[in-house]
Scaffold this active site. Structure first.
Site, mmCIF file in Angstrom:
data_model
loop_
_atom_site.group_PDB
_atom_site.id
_atom_site.type_symbol
_atom_site.label_atom_id
_atom_site.label_comp_id
_atom_site.label_asym_id
_atom_site.label_seq_id
_atom_site.Cartn_x
_atom_site.Cartn_y
_atom_site.Cartn_z
ATOM 1 N N GLY A 149 -16.378 -46.232 14.262
ATOM 2 C CA GLY A 149 -15.235 -47.087 14.519
ATOM 3 C C GLY A 149 -14.104 -46.945 13.540
ATOM 4 N N GLU A 150 -12.942 -47.428 13.968
ATOM 5 C CA GLU A 150 -11.743 -47.440 13.126
ATOM 6 C C GLU A 150 -11.512 -48.899 12.713
ATOM 7 O OE1 GLU A 150 -9.412 -45.623 11.472
ATOM 8 O OE2 GLU A 150 -8.681 -47.624 11.064
ATOM 9 N N CYS A 157 -21.426 -38.222 7.590
ATOM 10 C CA CYS A 157 -20.100 -38.590 8.099
ATOM 11 C C CYS A 157 -19.834 -37.909 9.434
ATOM 12 C CB CYS A 157 -19.003 -38.102 7.167
ATOM 13 S SG CYS A 157 -18.952 -38.929 5.618
ATOM 14 N N CYS A 214 -10.473 -38.270 17.038
ATOM 15 C CA CYS A 214 -10.343 -37.170 16.083
ATOM 16 C C CYS A 214 -11.235 -36.019 16.567
ATOM 17 C CB CYS A 214 -10.744 -37.634 14.682
ATOM 18 S SG CYS A 214 -9.737 -39.005 14.107
ATOM 19 N N LEU A 264 -7.182 -38.205 5.333
ATOM 20 C CA LEU A 264 -5.960 -37.396 5.425
ATOM 21 C C LEU A 264 -6.247 -36.131 6.237
ATOM 22 C CD1 LEU A 264 -3.089 -37.717 4.401
ATOM 23 C CD2 LEU A 264 -3.713 -36.344 2.418
ATOM 24 N N ASN A 265 -7.134 -35.307 5.730
ATOM 25 C CA ASN A 265 -7.697 -34.182 6.501
ATOM 26 C C ASN A 265 -6.745 -33.047 6.859
ATOM 27 O OD1 ASN A 265 -9.981 -35.733 6.375
ATOM 28 N ND2 ASN A 265 -9.935 -36.381 8.494
ATOM 29 N N SER A 278 -12.263 -47.529 5.148
ATOM 30 C CA SER A 278 -11.716 -46.195 5.416
ATOM 31 C C SER A 278 -10.982 -46.182 6.746
ATOM 32 C CB SER A 278 -12.862 -45.180 5.442
ATOM 33 O OG SER A 278 -12.392 -43.915 5.852
ATOM 34 N N CYS A 284 -14.881 -35.256 14.986
ATOM 35 C CA CYS A 284 -15.790 -36.387 14.771
ATOM 36 C C CYS A 284 -16.584 -36.681 16.033
ATOM 37 C CB CYS A 284 -14.966 -37.614 14.356
ATOM 38 S SG CYS A 284 -15.945 -39.119 14.230
ATOM 39 N N CYS A 298 -23.254 -47.742 4.351
ATOM 40 C CA CYS A 298 -22.137 -47.379 5.223
ATOM 41 C C CYS A 298 -22.314 -48.125 6.546
ATOM 42 C CB CYS A 298 -22.177 -45.861 5.435
ATOM 43 S SG CYS A 298 -20.966 -45.282 6.622
ATOM 44 N N ASN A 357 -19.259 -31.628 8.494
ATOM 45 C CA ASN A 357 -20.650 -31.641 8.968
ATOM 46 C C ASN A 357 -20.681 -31.096 10.377
ATOM 47 O OD1 ASN A 357 -22.078 -32.896 6.756
ATOM 48 N ND2 ASN A 357 -20.895 -34.729 7.251
ATOM 49 N N CYS A 365 -15.280 -45.288 19.116
ATOM 50 C CA CYS A 365 -13.977 -45.282 18.448
ATOM 51 C C CYS A 365 -12.953 -44.692 19.410
ATOM 52 C CB CYS A 365 -14.036 -44.433 17.175
ATOM 53 S SG CYS A 365 -12.478 -44.424 16.253
ATOM 54 N N GLU A 407 -24.992 -48.186 14.264
ATOM 55 C CA GLU A 407 -25.803 -47.661 13.180
ATOM 56 C C GLU A 407 -25.186 -47.988 11.832
ATOM 57 O OE1 GLU A 407 -27.713 -43.746 15.311
ATOM 58 O OE2 GLU A 407 -25.650 -43.615 14.648
HETATM 59 N N1 SAH Z 1 -12.540 -44.369 11.301
HETATM 60 C C1 SAH Z 1 -12.479 -44.361 9.883
HETATM 61 C C2 SAH Z 1 -13.824 -44.573 9.238
HETATM 62 C C3 SAH Z 1 -15.003 -43.870 9.862
HETATM 63 S S1 SAH Z 1 -14.986 -42.115 9.776
HETATM 64 C C4 SAH Z 1 -11.834 -43.099 9.388
HETATM 65 O O1 SAH Z 1 -11.610 -42.191 10.173
HETATM 66 O O2 SAH Z 1 -11.517 -43.034 8.198
HETATM 67 C C5 SAH Z 1 -15.478 -41.836 8.072
HETATM 68 C C6 SAH Z 1 -15.113 -40.474 7.516
HETATM 69 O O3 SAH Z 1 -15.877 -39.444 8.152
HETATM 70 C C7 SAH Z 1 -13.652 -40.100 7.713
HETATM 71 O O4 SAH Z 1 -13.089 -39.713 6.474
HETATM 72 C C8 SAH Z 1 -13.706 -38.895 8.639
HETATM 73 O O5 SAH Z 1 -12.629 -38.026 8.401
HETATM 74 C C9 SAH Z 1 -15.049 -38.298 8.283
HETATM 75 N N2 SAH Z 1 -15.623 -37.429 9.304
HETATM 76 C C10 SAH Z 1 -15.583 -37.579 10.644
HETATM 77 N N3 SAH Z 1 -16.238 -36.563 11.248
HETATM 78 C C11 SAH Z 1 -16.719 -35.763 10.266
HETATM 79 C C12 SAH Z 1 -17.503 -34.572 10.253
HETATM 80 N N4 SAH Z 1 -17.940 -34.014 11.364
HETATM 81 N N5 SAH Z 1 -17.813 -34.038 9.043
HETATM 82 C C13 SAH Z 1 -17.410 -34.619 7.906
HETATM 83 N N6 SAH Z 1 -16.683 -35.750 7.860
HETATM 84 C C14 SAH Z 1 -16.339 -36.319 9.027
HETATM 85 FE FE1 SF4 Z 2 -11.500 -40.533 13.794
HETATM 86 FE FE2 SF4 Z 2 -12.802 -42.187 12.128
HETATM 87 FE FE3 SF4 Z 2 -12.728 -42.688 14.760
HETATM 88 FE FE4 SF4 Z 2 -14.151 -40.638 13.874
HETATM 89 S S1 SF4 Z 2 -14.528 -42.793 13.463
HETATM 90 S S2 SF4 Z 2 -12.744 -40.638 15.653
HETATM 91 S S3 SF4 Z 2 -12.897 -39.959 12.151
HETATM 92 S S4 SF4 Z 2 -10.980 -42.647 13.385
#
Ligand code: SAH
Ligand code: SF4
Length: 347
Positions: free
Chosen positions: A160-161, A333, A119, A215-216, A192, A122, A108, A290, A115, A94
């Protein structure tokens, strides 16, 4: 057969020139071809009328130009659009078009199907990694979305990362940057990452692109719980890599911080964040968590979000809050999952 031919959308300028040399052609022809593909959206060599007929036939024998149309487009009440693309092997990815002020739009895009980083907050992370996207599969998301209107900025923040697929992502960036192609300047694209430290150093050596780091959390304990990658590359090493990236590329690093209620949203966290950022040219992008079905986490109260942001602003940290768009079509996100995965999810 088509699948034995080279998809020119996968090739950087160097690779296209090499390919042409192997066909016995001058390498300056590459620019003409790029112009047809990316600026005029022509995929049929027969239409590339400034190339000799012979040359066009030879190209058609050895190569093809892939072109994408979204399988579905969902439109949110706030104007955000989510495109679903079906890949040659049946997988799907997507991309999301987010309208900004003054008719501008951010796109985006995804870099992998799924991925591997797991995390905990996510949705994409809960499905694991299916496969890497090829350079052309990354570039084609942009080409397809451009057919639906101009794009001012591209962010690699979809599924994806990106640094877990570094080589293909760097190739895709080189293609998106091409002056004779789409001509995105390196300040118009942001990558990112969840913080793969060795790859941050490699990225800095290979290409100049804006970097955002998710960072989170402000302690290794909380970050390792939220983002398993932190066990391998803890905060100290990550911050050092970011400092180095900012120094080498002469650009500020953006730190994304997903605020999760009761987990990382206290003023003590804000205080530790200020300390962590000390000495790094940076800005902070606050993202409210979210919510999605099945997640153990929830968004913080509005008052704690405001207090967190004010704390940073008062200490002269540039801290913006990302407006969360496309919630009603699961385009925000962390909510991307693709169609196939969605079907599995409902079982
Ligand atoms: N994998 C990369 C890029 C994709 S994720 C990364 O992790 O940076 C893009 C962003 O979405 C990241 O900053 C991640 O922390 C954030 N994200 C993931 N799940 C989320 C959620 N449920 N609510 C808000 N942001 C989220
Ligand atoms: Fe983590 Fe980014 Fe992969 Fe989601 S897409 S699992 S936030 S690395």
């Amino acid at each position: 057969m088509e699948n034995q031919k080279v998809d020119l959308k996968n090739l950087t300028l160097d690779q296209l020139q090499q390919f042409l040399l192997e066909l016995g052609k001058e390498k300056y022809r590459a620019k003409q071809i790029l112009h047809w593909i990316y600026q005029r959206n022509v995929t049929d060599f027969a239409e590339m009328t400034d190339l000799s007929k012979d040359f066009r036939l030879k190209l058609a024998e050895k190569a093809f130009v892939s072109s994408w149309y979204p399988e579905t487009v969902e439109i949110s009440s706030d104007g955000t659009k989510k495109y679903l693309f079906r890949l040659a092997d049946g997988e799907s990815v997507e991309a999301v078009r987010i309208p900004m002020d003054e008719g501008r739009a951010t796109l985006c895009i995804s870099t992998q199907v799924g991925c591997a980083m797991q995390c905990q907050f996510c949705l994409t992370g809960t499905f694991g990694l299916t496969r890497n996207l090829l350079p052309g599969e990354i570039v084609n998301q942009v080409c397809a979305a451009l057919q639906d209107g101009p794009i001012s900025n591209v962010v690699l923040m979809g599924m994806g990362e990106p640094l877990h697929n570094l080589d293909n992502v760097v190739a895709a960036l080189k293609i998106l940057f091409l002056d004779d192609g789409l001509g995105f300047g390196n300040r118009r694209i942001t990558l990112s990452t969840s913080g793969l430290v060795p790859e941050i150093y490699r990225l800095a050596e290979q290409i100049k692109v804006r970097l955002a780091v998710s960072l989170n959390a402000t302690t290794d304990e909380v970050r390792s719980r939220l983002m398993p990658i932190n066990k391998r590359y803890p905060l100290k090493e990550l911050m050092k890599a970011c400092q180095e990236y900012a120094r080498v590329t002469k650009q500020r690093v953006t730190f994304e911080y997903v605020l999760i209620g009761g987990v990382n949203d206290s003023l003590a966290d804000a205080g530790r964040l200020v300390k962590l950022l000390h000495g790094v040219r940076s800005k902070v992008n606050l993202i409210v968590f979210n919510e999605y079905e099945g997640s153990e986490f929830s968004a913080p109260e509005e008052a704690s979000i405001k207090a967190f942001q004010s704390y940073l602003l008062q200490r002269e940290i540039v801290a913006t809050r990302r407006a969360s768009k496309g919630q009603d079509i699961s385009a925000a996100c962390g909510q991307l999952k693709g169609k196939l995965d969605g079907e599995q999810f409902q079982d």
